[in-house]
Scaffold this active site. Structure first.
Site, short mmCIF file in Angstrom:
data_model
loop_
_atom_site.label_atom_id
_atom_site.label_comp_id
_atom_site.label_asym_id
_atom_site.label_seq_id
_atom_site.Cartn_x
_atom_site.Cartn_y
_atom_site.Cartn_z
N LYS A 10 0.84 -1.21 0.00
CA LYS A 10 0.00 0.00 0.00
C LYS A 10 0.87 1.25 0.00
CE LYS A 10 -3.82 2.13 2.64
NZ LYS A 10 -4.63 2.06 3.87
N SER A 47 -9.77 2.07 3.04
CA SER A 47 -8.88 2.81 2.17
C SER A 47 -7.88 1.94 1.40
CB SER A 47 -8.10 3.83 2.99
OG SER A 47 -7.21 3.19 3.88
N SER A 74 -9.96 -0.16 7.30
CA SER A 74 -9.37 0.00 5.96
C SER A 74 -8.69 -1.25 5.39
CB SER A 74 -8.35 1.14 5.98
OG SER A 74 -9.02 2.37 5.90
#
Lengths: 85, 496
Positions: free
Chosen positions: B82, B157, B181
């Protein structure tokens, strides 16, 4: 302003409406009696974590400055902080 | 030479076994993933950037390790990271324009431990800006598409990470979970996603959103894979004073089943407002399956659930407004010059931050400002105590808590962007776990009639990842539901 967000005309109205809706939801917290409740800032039990106070290598100057939008002579360069008089 | 198309559907465990049998090499495994990415990612858009130099070097090193007889479970396994985790020399932007061009001078602990374990980095995945969002639409670059339906969001997210694993573009993806997330996008994309106990994984090298809530965790396509990745990256790190030195035996009793375990179903979660019938039906089926596997299902209550979102949306923005003060265009990232330093800060932050980040910084600075601090921030911290106590009480009656991960399946792109509160409600079943610091995992629990994945969430007491994993594993075995790689229809016909 503390947040230094650089608001422009129209921004205030845009955010005011949305933030009012969010704050209206948040206001439900006031329904709870929390006088006797201690606050939680840190959720797992961790005691003060200390280490030996010995020097160790950190970022070197070249690495620290490598991402700077503007650097000169080993310094970060910024616009004037004080006006000339 | 093996057929490379199937290599992207394997679990880590299967791939590791076949690497050791020399069925294919680590170089071939990474090539298979690179080819699938090349073919599909312009439509899924899970990645922001790729790291071919790293993957070539790391795959070569993995093949050398395998040749030496290294039996490590992650040697040669392709991984996506990420865009909030620092890898030395690899641009990291937290999904934000304000960090464009930033190349971290060091690698964070979780990633370096996985590198040491032999994982091979494919690239950097998309996310909501500074991990603030539940759909990945707040990315400063582009939205990511759900591999099961390209017109829908992958959740967020960590949506790019979830989508990459669901699309067969990576075997491991790392995410971060501040309010859901990891778990929510895992649910929406039909993969496994785990948020560890706060303090289990070092946050060193994680671009902070809300420091008292953030945790790094894995996305994979099996529960065992998630456990193996977690085990490799967890543990104390002197560079994160909140990381724990507790024993890290997360695979303890992994295959012991649920017989004799008490699984709590919180009524507030079971009947949460806005839960979709398809989600509820899948959860009912999962509860039945766990009961048949020998678990005792017990009714529990989390009475402050209705206040969780409100407390979270004070605490997280307050911490973010402080963490994001460092982005001023002086030391790294984007800079917009001004006549003086104040103007330069304001112009930089004006152009660098997107709408959601600005909204949360405003909310956070407001909640922390003098005169409002007691009414908002202190109040929210006290309510956090009440929420933590709710879980403590519930865990006296049960060993783990089960619920839906998200009240809804993946929603159409654009459907919630105009209404921030409706987007925030995506996390209503997950954020309690962050406020209380609990480990939680989302596992696929079937599809709705419209072929969209549903996730089952298992929450366990702090430091009991072993229990969360054991329950999730037992469900996976009992139900026979496994994370699958989505087949993505080609616009020209045929399957991808």
């Amino acid at each position: 302003m503390l947040a230094r967000l650089g608001l422009e005309p129209g921004d205030e109205e845009f955010y005011a409406e949305q933030l009012s809706g969010i704050l209206a939801h948040i206001d439900r917290l006031q329904e709870l009696d929390t006088d006797a409740i201690p606050p939680t800032a840190q959720v797992v039990e961790v005691a003060n974590t200390l280490r030996e106070d010995v020097p160790r290598p950190g970022l070197d100057q070249a690495d620290a400055l490598a991402n700077a939008p503007s650097a000169v002579d080993g310094f970060f360069r910024v616009p004037a902080i004080q006006e000339e008089t | 030479m093996t057929d490379l198309t199937n290599l992207t559907e394997l679990t880590i465990k299967e791939a590791a076994r076949m690497l050791r049998l020399r069925a294919f090499s680590a170089a071939e495994l990474v090539t298979a993933h690179a080819e699938r990415i090349e073919r599909l990612d312009h439509r899924v858009k899970a990645f922001l950037r790729f790291t071919p130099e790293l993957w070539e070097k790391q795959a070569e090193e993995a093949d050398r390790r395998i040749a030496r007889g290294d039996l490590g479970p992650l040697v040669g396994i392709p991984m996506a990271v990420k865009d909030v985790l620092c890898v030395r020399g690899v641009e990291a932007t937290a999904g934000s324009r304000i960090l464009s061009g930033f190349k971290p001078p060091y690698t964070g602990t979780a990633v370096s431990r996985l590198f040491a374990a032999g994982a091979v980095m494919l690239g950097v995945t998309n996310c909501d800006e500074f991990a603030m969002g539940s759909s990945t639409e707040n990315s400063g670059y582009h939205p990511t598409h759900n591999p099961w339906d390209l017109d829908r969001v992958p959740g967020g997210s960590s949506g790019g990470s979830a989508a990459a694993v669901a699309a067969g573009e990576a075997m491991i993806a790392l995410g971060t979970d501040t309010g859901g997330s990891i778990r929510q996008p895992a649910a929406l994309c039909g993969v496994v996603g785990m948020k560890p106990t706060y303090g289990r994984v070092s946050r060193y090298g994680l671009i902070a959103f809300a420091s008292s809530l953030d945790q790094i965790g894995p996305f994979t396509r099996s529960v065992e894979d998630a456990a193996v990745v977690l085990e490799a990256m967890a543990g104390h790190d002197p560079l994160d004073a909140t990381s724990s030195n507790r024993p890290n035996d997360v695979l303890h009793d992994f295959d012991a089943g649920v017989k004799g375990l008490r699984l709590g179903v919180p009524r507030e979660y079971y009947d949460v407002e806005g839960i979709e019938p398809g989600v509820k039906a899948a959860i009912d089926k999962a509860i039945k399956s766990l009961r048949e596997a020998g678990a005792e299902i017990v009714d529990v209550t989390l009475p402050h659930t209705d206040y969780g979102l409100a407390a979270y949306y004070i605490i997280a923005p307050a911490e973010c407004s402080s963490n994001l003060a460092r982005f001023d265009g002086v030391r790294y990232g984007f800079c917009q010059d001004g006549q003086n330093i104040t103007e330069s800060y304001e112009r930089t932050r004006r152009k660098g931050f997107g709408t959601e980040v600005r909204r949360r910084v405003m909310l956070g600075t407001y909640a922390l400002s003098s005169g409002y601090y007691d009414a908002y921030y202190l109040k929210a911290q006290k309510v956090r105590t009440l929420i933590k106590r709710d879980f403590d009480t519930a865990f006296e009656k049960c060993d783990a808590i089960i619920s839906a991960t998200s009240p809804t399946v993946a929603f159409p792109i654009g459907s919630k962007t105009q209404d921030p509160l409706s987007m925030y409600l995506c996390d209503v079943l997950t954020l309690g776990g962050n406020l209380a610091g609990l480990p939680g995992i989302s596992v696929p629990c079937g599809m709705t009639e419209e072929r969209l994945p549903v996730g089952l969430q298992v929450l366990a007491p702090q430091w009991r990842e072993d229990v969360a994993l054991r329950v999730a594993r037992a469900y996976e075995v009992a139900s026979g539901v496994k994370a699958e790689v989505a087949s993505i229809p080609s616009p020209l016909g045929g399957e991808g």
